[in-house]
Design a protein around this motif. Structure first.
Motif, PDB file in Angstrom:
ATOM      1  N   HIS A 187      50.489 -23.279 -36.655  1.00 47.04           N
ATOM      2  CA  HIS A 187      49.910 -24.620 -36.549  1.00 47.04           C
ATOM      3  C   HIS A 187      49.163 -24.820 -35.239  1.00 47.04           C
ATOM      4  CE1 HIS A 187      52.371 -26.313 -39.863  1.00 47.04           C
ATOM      5  NE2 HIS A 187      53.237 -25.398 -39.470  1.00 47.04           N
ATOM      6  N   VAL A 188      48.226 -25.756 -35.269  1.00 43.80           N
ATOM      7  CA  VAL A 188      47.685 -26.315 -34.033  1.00 43.80           C
ATOM      8  C   VAL A 188      48.634 -27.464 -33.697  1.00 43.80           C
ATOM      9  CG1 VAL A 188      45.767 -27.659 -33.043  1.00 43.80           C
ATOM     10  CG2 VAL A 188      45.307 -25.774 -34.624  1.00 43.80           C
TER      11      VAL A 188
ATOM     12  N   PRO B  96      54.956 -27.837 -31.001  1.00 43.24           N
ATOM     13  CA  PRO B  96      55.404 -28.307 -29.681  1.00 43.24           C
ATOM     14  C   PRO B  96      55.863 -27.198 -28.743  1.00 43.24           C
ATOM     15  CG  PRO B  96      56.417 -29.566 -31.454  1.00 43.24           C
ATOM     16  CD  PRO B  96      55.713 -28.417 -32.105  1.00 43.24           C
TER      17      PRO B  96
ATOM     18  N   ASN C 109      54.148 -44.543 -26.686  1.00 43.52           N
ATOM     19  CA  ASN C 109      53.129 -43.596 -27.158  1.00 43.52           C
ATOM     20  C   ASN C 109      51.787 -44.030 -26.560  1.00 43.52           C
ATOM     21  OD1 ASN C 109      51.693 -45.423 -29.049  1.00 43.52           O
ATOM     22  ND2 ASN C 109      53.574 -45.291 -30.241  1.00 43.52           N
ATOM     23  N   ALA C 110      50.780 -43.189 -26.708  1.00 42.50           N
ATOM     24  CA  ALA C 110      49.488 -43.505 -26.080  1.00 42.50           C
ATOM     25  C   ALA C 110      48.741 -44.605 -26.826  1.00 42.50           C
ATOM     26  CB  ALA C 110      48.621 -42.249 -26.020  1.00 42.50           C
TER      27      ALA C 110
ATOM     28  N   LEU D  83      47.269 -47.712 -24.970  1.00 39.52           N
ATOM     29  CA  LEU D  83      45.849 -48.105 -24.969  1.00 39.52           C
ATOM     30  C   LEU D  83      45.725 -49.594 -25.299  1.00 39.52           C
ATOM     31  CD1 LEU D  83      44.303 -45.062 -26.913  1.00 39.52           C
ATOM     32  CD2 LEU D  83      43.673 -45.746 -24.593  1.00 39.52           C
TER      33      LEU D  83
ATOM     34  N   THR E 143      36.448 -38.873 -31.288  1.00 39.50           N
ATOM     35  CA  THR E 143      37.772 -38.995 -30.665  1.00 39.50           C
ATOM     36  C   THR E 143      38.787 -39.182 -31.779  1.00 39.50           C
ATOM     37  OG1 THR E 143      39.139 -40.246 -29.081  1.00 39.50           O
ATOM     38  CG2 THR E 143      37.494 -41.503 -30.317  1.00 39.50           C
ATOM     39  N   PHE E 144      40.065 -39.092 -31.424  1.00 40.04           N
ATOM     40  CA  PHE E 144      41.108 -39.396 -32.407  1.00 40.04           C
ATOM     41  C   PHE E 144      41.014 -40.880 -32.724  1.00 40.04           C
ATOM     42  CE2 PHE E 144      45.741 -39.856 -33.571  1.00 40.04           C
ATOM     43  CZ  PHE E 144      45.688 -39.016 -34.670  1.00 40.04           C
TER      44      PHE E 144
ATOM     45  N   ALA F  35      42.910 -43.177 -32.974  1.00 33.62           N
ATOM     46  CA  ALA F  35      43.722 -44.109 -32.177  1.00 33.62           C
ATOM     47  C   ALA F  35      42.892 -44.813 -31.107  1.00 33.62           C
ATOM     48  CB  ALA F  35      44.886 -43.369 -31.518  1.00 33.62           C
ATOM     49  N   SER F  36      41.895 -44.123 -30.547  1.00 37.99           N
ATOM     50  CA  SER F  36      41.087 -44.745 -29.474  1.00 37.99           C
ATOM     51  C   SER F  36      40.392 -45.994 -30.024  1.00 37.99           C
ATOM     52  CB  SER F  36      40.030 -43.790 -28.928  1.00 37.99           C
ATOM     53  OG  SER F  36      40.510 -42.501 -28.740  1.00 37.99           O
TER      54      SER F  36
ATOM     55  N   ASP G  25      40.797 -42.899 -22.002  1.00 43.16           N
ATOM     56  CA  ASP G  25      41.796 -42.297 -22.873  1.00 43.16           C
ATOM     57  C   ASP G  25      41.930 -40.856 -22.378  1.00 43.16           C
ATOM     58  OD1 ASP G  25      43.022 -40.832 -24.860  1.00 43.16           O
ATOM     59  OD2 ASP G  25      42.198 -42.032 -26.495  1.00 43.16           O
TER      60      ASP G  25
ATOM     61  N   ALA H 100      54.432 -35.075 -29.351  1.00 45.02           N
ATOM     62  CA  ALA H 100      54.969 -33.727 -29.607  1.00 45.02           C
ATOM     63  C   ALA H 100      53.885 -32.657 -29.685  1.00 45.02           C
ATOM     64  CB  ALA H 100      55.770 -33.754 -30.906  1.00 45.02           C
TER      65      ALA H 100
ATOM     66  N   LYS I  66      51.137 -32.548 -28.018  1.00 44.24           N
ATOM     67  CA  LYS I  66      50.456 -32.318 -26.737  1.00 44.24           C
ATOM     68  C   LYS I  66      51.222 -31.236 -25.964  1.00 44.24           C
ATOM     69  CE  LYS I  66      47.310 -35.521 -27.247  1.00 44.24           C
ATOM     70  NZ  LYS I  66      47.093 -35.421 -28.697  1.00 44.24           N
TER      71      LYS I  66
ATOM     72  N   ARG J 255      42.510 -26.725 -37.297  1.00 46.38           N
ATOM     73  CA  ARG J 255      42.267 -28.166 -37.555  1.00 46.38           C
ATOM     74  C   ARG J 255      40.843 -28.562 -37.215  1.00 46.38           C
ATOM     75  NH1 ARG J 255      46.945 -31.363 -38.542  1.00 46.38           N
ATOM     76  NH2 ARG J 255      45.389 -32.994 -38.798  1.00 46.38           N
TER      77      ARG J 255
ATOM     78  N   TYR K 267      39.635 -31.364 -35.713  1.00 39.87           N
ATOM     79  CA  TYR K 267      39.557 -32.568 -34.882  1.00 39.87           C
ATOM     80  C   TYR K 267      38.147 -32.677 -34.332  1.00 39.87           C
ATOM     81  CZ  TYR K 267      44.679 -32.449 -34.824  1.00 39.87           C
ATOM     82  OH  TYR K 267      46.000 -32.444 -35.179  1.00 39.87           O
ATOM     83  N   PHE K 268      37.346 -33.755 -34.383  1.00 40.32           N
ATOM     84  CA  PHE K 268      37.712 -35.025 -34.957  1.00 40.32           C
ATOM     85  C   PHE K 268      36.805 -35.318 -36.136  1.00 40.32           C
ATOM     86  CE2 PHE K 268      38.729 -35.264 -30.421  1.00 40.32           C
ATOM     87  CZ  PHE K 268      40.080 -35.473 -30.523  1.00 40.32           C
TER      88      PHE K 268
HETATM   89  N1  T4K Z   1      43.700 -40.568 -28.020  1.00 38.12           N
HETATM   90  C1  T4K Z   1      43.431 -39.274 -28.313  1.00 38.12           C
HETATM   91  C2  T4K Z   1      42.136 -38.682 -27.841  1.00 38.12           C
HETATM   92  C3  T4K Z   1      44.353 -38.505 -29.041  1.00 38.12           C
HETATM   93  O1  T4K Z   1      44.085 -37.226 -29.338  1.00 38.12           O
HETATM   94  C4  T4K Z   1      45.563 -39.106 -29.457  1.00 38.12           C
HETATM   95  C5  T4K Z   1      46.514 -38.370 -30.242  1.00 38.12           C
HETATM   96  C6  T4K Z   1      45.800 -40.457 -29.105  1.00 38.12           C
HETATM   97  C7  T4K Z   1      44.840 -41.150 -28.385  1.00 38.12           C
HETATM   98  C8  T4K Z   1      47.044 -41.170 -29.487  1.00 38.12           C
HETATM   99  O2  T4K Z   1      48.187 -40.589 -28.878  1.00 38.12           O
HETATM  100  P1  T4K Z   1      49.677 -40.918 -29.464  1.00 38.12           P
HETATM  101  O3  T4K Z   1      49.720 -42.370 -29.844  1.00 38.12           O
HETATM  102  O4  T4K Z   1      49.917 -39.978 -30.633  1.00 38.12           O
HETATM  103  O5  T4K Z   1      50.582 -40.625 -28.290  1.00 38.12           O
HETATM  104  C9  T4K Z   1      48.028 -35.379 -33.995  1.00 38.12           C
HETATM  105  C10 T4K Z   1      48.935 -36.186 -33.114  1.00 38.12           C
HETATM  106  O6  T4K Z   1      49.861 -36.966 -33.870  1.00 38.12           O
HETATM  107  C11 T4K Z   1      48.202 -37.103 -32.171  1.00 38.12           C
HETATM  108  O7  T4K Z   1      49.111 -37.459 -31.159  1.00 38.12           O
HETATM  109  C12 T4K Z   1      47.028 -36.375 -31.537  1.00 38.12           C
HETATM  110  N2  T4K Z   1      46.235 -37.242 -30.710  1.00 38.12           N
HETATM  111  C13 T4K Z   1      46.135 -35.808 -32.609  1.00 38.12           C
HETATM  112  C14 T4K Z   1      44.953 -35.080 -32.021  1.00 38.12           C
HETATM  113  O8  T4K Z   1      46.892 -34.896 -33.377  1.00 38.12           O
HETATM  114  P2  T4K Z   1      47.758 -35.353 -36.582  1.00 38.12           P
HETATM  115  O9  T4K Z   1      47.734 -36.425 -37.595  1.00 38.12           O
HETATM  116  O10 T4K Z   1      46.708 -34.317 -36.635  1.00 38.12           O
HETATM  117  O11 T4K Z   1      49.212 -34.679 -36.521  1.00 38.12           O
HETATM  118  P3  T4K Z   1      49.947 -33.695 -37.513  1.00 38.12           P
HETATM  119  O12 T4K Z   1      51.189 -34.359 -37.969  1.00 38.12           O
HETATM  120  O13 T4K Z   1      48.995 -33.200 -38.543  1.00 38.12           O
HETATM  121  O14 T4K Z   1      50.367 -32.522 -36.553  1.00 38.12           O
HETATM  122  C15 T4K Z   1      49.472 -31.512 -36.131  1.00 38.12           C
HETATM  123  C16 T4K Z   1      50.126 -30.157 -36.360  1.00 38.12           C
HETATM  124  O15 T4K Z   1      51.190 -29.987 -35.455  1.00 38.12           O
HETATM  125  C17 T4K Z   1      50.674 -29.956 -37.751  1.00 38.12           C
HETATM  126  O16 T4K Z   1      50.010 -28.852 -38.308  1.00 38.12           O
HETATM  127  C18 T4K Z   1      52.133 -29.633 -37.588  1.00 38.12           C
HETATM  128  C19 T4K Z   1      52.337 -29.429 -36.094  1.00 38.12           C
HETATM  129  N3  T4K Z   1      53.553 -30.093 -35.615  1.00 38.12           N
HETATM  130  C20 T4K Z   1      53.529 -31.445 -35.408  1.00 38.12           C
HETATM  131  C21 T4K Z   1      54.645 -32.098 -34.936  1.00 38.12           C
HETATM  132  C22 T4K Z   1      54.606 -33.578 -34.706  1.00 38.12           C
HETATM  133  C23 T4K Z   1      54.696 -29.360 -35.396  1.00 38.12           C
HETATM  134  O17 T4K Z   1      54.694 -28.140 -35.626  1.00 38.12           O
HETATM  135  N4  T4K Z   1      55.815 -29.998 -34.937  1.00 38.12           N
HETATM  136  C24 T4K Z   1      55.842 -31.336 -34.684  1.00 38.12           C
HETATM  137  O18 T4K Z   1      56.883 -31.882 -34.245  1.00 38.12           O
HETATM  138  O19 T4K Z   1      47.711 -36.088 -35.151  1.00 38.12           O
END
Ligand code: T4K
Length: 403
Positions: free
Chosen positions: A23-24, A27, A76-77, A81, A100-101, A103-104, A172, A199, A201, A328, A330-331
């Motif tokens: 995965h990308v 943690p 959380n971020a 924000l 950007t993600f 969330a911004s 951000d 997690a 990051k 992945r 992104y974005f």
């Molecule tokens: N601003 C920016 C520029 C950001 O990039 C982000 C978050 C934020 C603000 C907001 O920050 P937070 O409110 O989250 O603190 C993920 C993250 O959830 C997100 O925090 C992050 N950016 C974004 C770039 O990536 P998803 O929806 O792609 O996550 P997900 O569940 O698909 O996970 C990514 C991969 O990581 C999966 O393939 C599985 C792996 N993984 C994930 C977790 C949580 C694991 O292997 N173990 C784990 O515990 O958003």
């Protein structure tokens, strides 16, 4: 298994390169014993949340590390924000990149502040300051820059625009923990900066984030707003929410902090391995991090120029996913193509040509402490193989083989 023909690709029925998914965002986990010791201490003291000792210790250590006066830990971020935008008095419209993600943008829209999407620089992937002035209106109250991939925005240019038009400037910095701008740690720029310790990051506290600022009054407001607006035991002086970080998250943050150098070292080695492995593949460019600045190297990002490479980024994603390599996009497709922004601004893409191109080119590859050299070599070989066989792959797809 070594691939010798396109039929060996898992997408066309061959055996997947990896047995388990890579995965990308896997943690990084520091010293478990140290973490569990902290958890035991937390249970012994029965202090689980509300500005407990681990949160205070983490805030102090982060502020010292970042060289900034105040660090306010948050749950959380995204909430950080939102709270920062509110504490700064942002309203009306705020200029933000679409690359950007989501969330911004959501952090603004959630408070009925309209995100006005600004195009990015195609080289740095960051907001392009030269495009901001044309987006300003009497309703503009601020700029939200995003340090994408931990490479700092043009902070000086953004500061100048903010000063000239009396706008607030926040960043951000979700990607930018332990990264520098002109040799200074990101954290003290603009009115405030927001980090994510999610997690995924490289430095994590399970869920978590922090706002950093050198402004005493702003820090006081942020602390209050994080805690329902309380200023004393029974005294509420402001509208607030619950943005508090829990003790268990802070314990993880402190533990992660102790392994920070190791995490960055592994990320850097992985980045160098990708850099060697992907050298000279036509149409494939690994984004560069200047050695003049510190970076955390948590994102390994490639850009695929379909014309030169012979295959699209999305075809590569399909092939890699079939091989259990979960790269992945992104974005993709950019905030402006997501709801509600897509409906609010159906023609936004006309003002975002670089963002549109970038969202079709960019891909993140697995890295971090869960990924090691041999796997990276395998990924690079596979990518090289795929682009060396672009025409056969296109022909197989045209024949309708599985894909
Ligand atoms: N601003 C920016 C520029 C950001 O990039 C982000 C978050 C934020 C603000 C907001 O920050 P937070 O409110 O989250 O603190 C993920 C993250 O959830 C997100 O925090 C992050 N950016 C974004 C770039 O990536 P998803 O929806 O792609 O996550 P997900 O569940 O698909 O996970 C990514 C991969 O990581 C999966 O393939 C599985 C792996 N993984 C994930 C977790 C949580 C694991 O292997 N173990 C784990 O515990 O958003």
């Amino acid at each position: 298994m070594v691939k010798t023909s396109v039929n060996d690709l898992a997408l066309f029925g061959g055996e997947a390169a990896l047995d388990e998914a890579l995965h990308v965002g896997r943690p990084n986990i520091g010293d478990r014993e140290q973490f569990l010791e902290r958890i035991n201490e937390m249970f012994d003291q029965r202090r689980l949340s509300n500005n407990g000792p681990f949160v205070r210790e983490l805030e102090e250590k982060l502020a010292a590390f970042l060289g900034v006066k105040h660090c306010i830990a948050m749950c959380n971020a995204t909430i950080a924000l939102e709270i920062t935008a509110r504490a700064l008095g942002l309203q009306g419209e705020v200029i933000v990149p679409s690359f950007t993600f989501v969330a911004s943008a959501h952090a603004l829209q959630w408070q009925e502040i309209t995100p006005i999407f600004c195009d990015v620089d195609p080289v740095t992937h960051n907001i392009d300051p030269s495009r901001i002035e044309s987006l300003l209106t009497p309703r503009t109250s601020g700029i939200l820059g995003v340090h994408v991939w931990g490479r700092a925005c043009d902070v000086d240019a953004l500061g100048e625009i903010a000063r000239k038009y009396h706008l607030k400037l926040m960043f951000d910095a979700a990607h930018a923990f332990a990264c520098t701008y002109h040799g200074q740690m990101i954290g003290g720029f603009g009115d405030a900066e927001v980090f994510s310790f999610h997690a995924t990051k490289f430095f994590n506290s399970f869920e978590g984030g922090a706002v950093t600022t050198n402004n005493d009054e702003l820090a006081r407001r942020l602390r209050g707003m994080r805690n329902f607006g309380f200023a004393g035991l029974d005294m509420v002086v402001d509208i607030g929410t619950n943005g508090k970080m829990s003790e268990v998250s802070a314990a993880m943050g402190l533990t992660s902090l102790e392994s920070l150098d190791d995490f960055i070292k592994v990320n850097y080695e992985n980045y160098l391995a990708y850099s060697r492995g992907l050298e000279d593949i036509p149409g494939v460019q690994l984004i560069k991090y200047t050695e003049k600045e510190e970076n955390n190297y948590q994102y390994v990002v490639i850009e695929i120029d379909e014309g030169a490479a012979g295959l699209s980024r999305d075809m590569l994603v399909k092939i890699l996913h079939a091989e259990n390599i979960l790269a992945r996009r992104y974005f993709y497709p950019g905030c402006h193509q997501m709801e509600p922004y897509r409906s609010y601004f159906p023609n936004a893409r006309l003002l975002l040509p670089e963002t549109e191109k970038l969202t079709l080119k960019v891909l993140q590859l697995p890295t971090g402490t869960a990924v090691r050299g041999a796997e990276i070599d395998q990924i690079c070989e596979l990518i090289r193989f795929v682009f060396a066989h672009g025409s056969d792959i296109r022909a197989s797809i045209a024949r309708g083989t599985n894909a």
